[in-house]
Write a protein that holds these residues in place. Structure first.
Motif, PDB file in Angstrom:
ATOM      1  N   SER A   8      25.819  47.114  75.536  1.00 52.26           N
ATOM      2  CA  SER A   8      26.343  48.309  74.743  1.00 52.26           C
ATOM      3  C   SER A   8      25.654  48.406  73.600  1.00 52.26           C
ATOM      4  O   SER A   8      26.116  49.495  72.438  1.00 52.26           O
ATOM      5  CB  SER A   8      27.720  47.994  74.909  1.00 52.26           C
ATOM      6  N   PHE A   9      24.957  47.868  73.050  1.00 52.07           N
ATOM      7  CA  PHE A   9      24.628  47.905  71.610  1.00 52.07           C
ATOM      8  C   PHE A   9      22.982  49.119  71.416  1.00 52.07           C
ATOM      9  O   PHE A   9      22.890  50.289  70.365  1.00 52.07           O
ATOM     10  CB  PHE A   9      22.937  46.747  71.276  1.00 52.07           C
ATOM     11  N   GLY A  10      22.234  49.384  72.730  1.00 49.58           N
ATOM     12  CA  GLY A  10      21.410  50.835  72.552  1.00 49.58           C
ATOM     13  C   GLY A  10      22.348  52.049  72.337  1.00 49.58           C
ATOM     14  O   GLY A  10      21.526  52.571  71.809  1.00 49.58           O
ATOM     15  N   PRO A  11      23.206  52.401  73.409  1.00 42.23           N
ATOM     16  CA  PRO A  11      23.619  53.866  72.881  1.00 42.23           C
ATOM     17  C   PRO A  11      24.383  54.498  71.137  1.00 42.23           C
ATOM     18  O   PRO A  11      24.282  54.564  70.417  1.00 42.23           O
ATOM     19  CB  PRO A  11      24.713  54.258  73.642  1.00 42.23           C
ATOM     20  N   GLU A  22      20.998  53.822  60.448  1.00 40.84           N
ATOM     21  CA  GLU A  22      19.945  53.116  59.436  1.00 40.84           C
ATOM     22  C   GLU A  22      20.891  52.276  58.483  1.00 40.84           C
ATOM     23  O   GLU A  22      20.304  51.432  58.638  1.00 40.84           O
ATOM     24  CB  GLU A  22      19.273  54.573  58.619  1.00 40.84           C
ATOM     25  N   ARG A  23      21.798  52.015  59.135  1.00 40.39           N
ATOM     26  CA  ARG A  23      22.872  50.938  58.424  1.00 40.39           C
ATOM     27  C   ARG A  23      23.938  51.220  58.976  1.00 40.39           C
ATOM     28  O   ARG A  23      24.552  52.077  60.051  1.00 40.39           O
ATOM     29  CB  ARG A  23      23.197  51.796  57.242  1.00 40.39           C
ATOM     30  N   VAL A  24      24.341  49.717  58.959  1.00 39.10           N
ATOM     31  CA  VAL A  24      26.101  49.311  60.195  1.00 39.10           C
ATOM     32  C   VAL A  24      26.793  48.608  59.283  1.00 39.10           C
ATOM     33  O   VAL A  24      26.054  48.108  58.325  1.00 39.10           O
ATOM     34  CB  VAL A  24      25.442  48.261  61.314  1.00 39.10           C
ATOM     35  N   PHE A  25      27.694  48.867  59.138  1.00 44.26           N
ATOM     36  CA  PHE A  25      29.150  47.400  59.374  1.00 44.26           C
ATOM     37  C   PHE A  25      29.390  46.659  60.020  1.00 44.26           C
ATOM     38  O   PHE A  25      29.882  48.074  61.024  1.00 44.26           O
ATOM     39  CB  PHE A  25      30.185  48.388  58.280  1.00 44.26           C
ATOM     40  N   VAL A  26      29.346  45.648  60.176  1.00 42.92           N
ATOM     41  CA  VAL A  26      29.360  44.580  61.187  1.00 42.92           C
ATOM     42  C   VAL A  26      30.919  43.541  60.126  1.00 42.92           C
ATOM     43  O   VAL A  26      30.967  43.239  59.641  1.00 42.92           O
ATOM     44  CB  VAL A  26      28.140  44.116  61.219  1.00 42.92           C
ATOM     45  N   TYR A  27      31.633  43.864  61.970  1.00 46.10           N
ATOM     46  CA  TYR A  27      32.238  42.319  61.943  1.00 46.10           C
ATOM     47  C   TYR A  27      32.212  41.440  62.477  1.00 46.10           C
ATOM     48  O   TYR A  27      30.914  41.255  63.187  1.00 46.10           O
ATOM     49  CB  TYR A  27      33.500  42.624  62.587  1.00 46.10           C
ATOM     50  N   VAL A  28      32.325  40.552  61.639  1.00 46.96           N
ATOM     51  CA  VAL A  28      31.704  38.452  62.926  1.00 46.96           C
ATOM     52  C   VAL A  28      32.868  38.544  64.027  1.00 46.96           C
ATOM     53  O   VAL A  28      33.959  38.160  63.852  1.00 46.96           O
ATOM     54  CB  VAL A  28      32.626  37.440  61.337  1.00 46.96           C
ATOM     55  N   ALA A  69      19.376  45.437  65.919  1.00 45.20           N
ATOM     56  CA  ALA A  69      19.398  46.596  65.285  1.00 45.20           C
ATOM     57  C   ALA A  69      18.000  46.198  64.567  1.00 45.20           C
ATOM     58  O   ALA A  69      17.990  48.018  64.099  1.00 45.20           O
ATOM     59  CB  ALA A  69      20.882  46.558  63.974  1.00 45.20           C
ATOM     60  N   ALA A  70      17.768  45.012  64.310  1.00 46.65           N
ATOM     61  CA  ALA A  70      16.012  45.433  63.464  1.00 46.65           C
ATOM     62  C   ALA A  70      15.337  46.536  64.146  1.00 46.65           C
ATOM     63  O   ALA A  70      14.941  46.832  63.706  1.00 46.65           O
ATOM     64  CB  ALA A  70      15.754  44.711  63.349  1.00 46.65           C
ATOM     65  N   SER A  71      15.719  46.257  65.701  1.00 47.43           N
ATOM     66  CA  SER A  71      14.642  46.943  66.319  1.00 47.43           C
ATOM     67  C   SER A  71      14.526  48.642  66.624  1.00 47.43           C
ATOM     68  O   SER A  71      13.509  49.317  66.492  1.00 47.43           O
ATOM     69  CB  SER A  71      14.394  46.329  67.744  1.00 47.43           C
ATOM     70  N   ALA A  72      15.736  48.674  66.370  1.00 47.36           N
ATOM     71  CA  ALA A  72      15.935  50.631  66.940  1.00 47.36           C
ATOM     72  C   ALA A  72      16.415  51.116  65.134  1.00 47.36           C
ATOM     73  O   ALA A  72      16.254  51.719  65.092  1.00 47.36           O
ATOM     74  CB  ALA A  72      17.902  50.568  67.015  1.00 47.36           C
ATOM     75  N   GLY A  73      15.422  49.601  64.361  1.00 43.72           N
ATOM     76  CA  GLY A  73      15.294  50.802  62.570  1.00 43.72           C
ATOM     77  C   GLY A  73      16.116  50.339  61.775  1.00 43.72           C
ATOM     78  O   GLY A  73      16.189  51.187  60.280  1.00 43.72           O
ATOM     79  N   VAL A  74      17.358  50.163  61.902  1.00 46.03           N
ATOM     80  CA  VAL A  74      18.419  50.023  61.058  1.00 46.03           C
ATOM     81  C   VAL A  74      17.973  48.959  59.850  1.00 46.03           C
ATOM     82  O   VAL A  74      16.806  48.019  59.909  1.00 46.03           O
ATOM     83  CB  VAL A  74      19.820  48.773  61.256  1.00 46.03           C
ATOM     84  N   ARG A  75      17.872  49.623  58.720  1.00 45.62           N
ATOM     85  CA  ARG A  75      17.630  48.675  57.071  1.00 45.62           C
ATOM     86  C   ARG A  75      18.713  48.205  56.263  1.00 45.62           C
ATOM     87  O   ARG A  75      18.073  47.447  55.601  1.00 45.62           O
ATOM     88  CB  ARG A  75      17.177  49.967  56.488  1.00 45.62           C
ATOM     89  N   ALA A 123      16.977  37.807  61.060  1.00 45.45           N
ATOM     90  CA  ALA A 123      16.752  39.718  62.547  1.00 45.45           C
ATOM     91  C   ALA A 123      15.262  39.905  61.068  1.00 45.45           C
ATOM     92  O   ALA A 123      15.693  40.992  61.840  1.00 45.45           O
ATOM     93  CB  ALA A 123      17.717  40.598  63.250  1.00 45.45           C
ATOM     94  N   GLY A 124      15.659  39.651  59.988  1.00 50.76           N
ATOM     95  CA  GLY A 124      14.963  40.358  58.535  1.00 50.76           C
ATOM     96  C   GLY A 124      16.095  41.270  58.236  1.00 50.76           C
ATOM     97  O   GLY A 124      14.834  42.475  57.550  1.00 50.76           O
ATOM     98  N   LEU A 125      17.405  41.504  58.955  1.00 46.19           N
ATOM     99  CA  LEU A 125      17.439  43.031  57.381  1.00 46.19           C
ATOM    100  C   LEU A 125      18.219  43.074  56.118  1.00 46.19           C
ATOM    101  O   LEU A 125      18.772  42.051  56.290  1.00 46.19           O
ATOM    102  CB  LEU A 125      19.057  43.189  58.435  1.00 46.19           C
TER     103      LEU A 125
END
Ligand SMILES: NC(=O)c1ccc[n+]([C@@H]2O[C@H](COP(=O)([O-])OP(=O)(O)OC[C@H]3O[C@@H](n4cnc5c(N)ncnc54)[C@H](OP(=O)(O)O)[C@@H]3O)[C@@H](O)[C@H]2O)c1
Length: 272
Positions: free
Chosen positions: A52-55, A61-67, A78-84, A119-121
């Motif tokens: 489900s990650f790709g679409p 560019e940015r994500v808000f993430v739940y644990v 996310a890092a591969s998709a270009g999220v900063r 992941a470098g984010l």
């Protein structure tokens, strides 16, 4: 800019969606069932299902993430998709237990923070203390007029979920940063004092009845994982009679003071 908001119908996530949309930012609202979400850009995202990650991440560019579970795969995608920049809903437990017990609340959150950073984010790990919304755990007792508590004098500084969301929105709109702000409400209250304020809000007296920790623990163990029960009882025992730390991070980052618990009760709490 498009921001992917996971948990978009969560108690915090829904306010992050509203805050970003109000600021004119493109929001992609995510959940395991997108039919449950509002708005034009909705997507199915299960943080434990890499298919489900790709679409969900396309053009983000940015994500808000739940644990949620192991975030390593999602962080890498996310890092591969270009999220900063990632803003993570972490927890104060990471500060309270710097060397966390495996399987406990602090360990889950520390692992999630490490997964994103690994992941470098650039990661803003929000570390809130107890939510005002935890009041819901006492709903049955409040309705009955008697709340059983193993540690009535445990101190917390309950934080309004809207304040956490406001801090998240401010971070998502700012330059990407790597930081871990400790977020609290504006005052330390014991659980007994919280229930006193609930009673005042409802216009009736609610008794607080001390229950032996072993009894309360056995009851909780029927529905909560052992690691979570251990974490909560350790936390309540250690904070019994101890005022909670209060920080000014909400005001510093949003420009408005943290909302008092009394205000949360008046605006959000409904009679159970
Ligand atoms: N309560 C506290 O005192 C406290 C203190 C510090 C930190 N926290 C942190 O805050 C979190 C609770 O926040 P909240 O009250 O806003 O939560 P909430 O209202 O229970 O919402 C949780 C969200 O997580 C999403 N979710 C669950 N599993 C998922 C998965 N596999 N993939 C994608 N999304 C998933 C759900 O989305 P869908 O159901 O739509 O998929 C839901 O919107 C806790 O889990 C903890 O990490 C809580």
């Amino acid at each position: 800019m498009t921001v992917l908001v996971t948990g978009a119908r969560g108690a915090v996530g829904r306010h992050v969606v509203t805050g970003l949309r109000t600021a004119g930012v493109g929001v992609r609202a995510a959940g395991r069932d997108p039919e449950q979400l509002d708005g034009p850009d909705r997507v199915r995202l299960d943080l434990t299902d890499p298919s489900s990650f790709g679409p969900a991440l396309d053009g983000v560019e940015r994500v808000f993430v739940y644990v949620t579970g192991d975030l390593t795969a999602f962080a890498g995608a996310a890092a591969s998709a270009g999220v900063r920049h990632a803003v993570l809903l972490s927890s104060e437990s990471v500060l309270i237990e710097p060397d966390p017990e495996p399987g406990g609340i602090a360990a889950h959150h520390a692992e999630a923070e490490a997964a994103l950073r690994g992941a470098g984010l650039a990661t803003t790990a929000l570390r809130p203390g107890a939510f005002a919304g935890n009041t819901g755990q006492w709903s049955r007792g409040i309705a009955a007029g008697v709340v059983d508590l193993p540690f009535p004098e445990s101190g917390t500084a309950p934080i309004d979920e809207r304040d956490i969301a406001d801090v998240a929105v401010a971070a998502l709109l700012a330059d990407p940063a790597d930081e871990s702000p400790h977020l609290t409400g504006p005052e330390s209250l014991t659980m007994r004092e919280q229930i006193g304020q609930v009673g005042a809000q409802l216009g009736r007296t609610i008794e607080v009845r001390a229950v032996h920790p072993d009894v309360a623990r056995e009851q909780m163990a029927r529905y909560a994982p052992a690691g979570v029960v251990d974490s909560l009882f350790r936390y309540w025992r250690e904070t019994d009679g101890v005022p909670a730390a209060v920080t000014d991070e909400v005001e510093r980052r949003t420009g408005h003071p943290a909302r008092p618990y009394r205000q949360w009760l008046a605006e959000v709490f409904t009679t159970p």
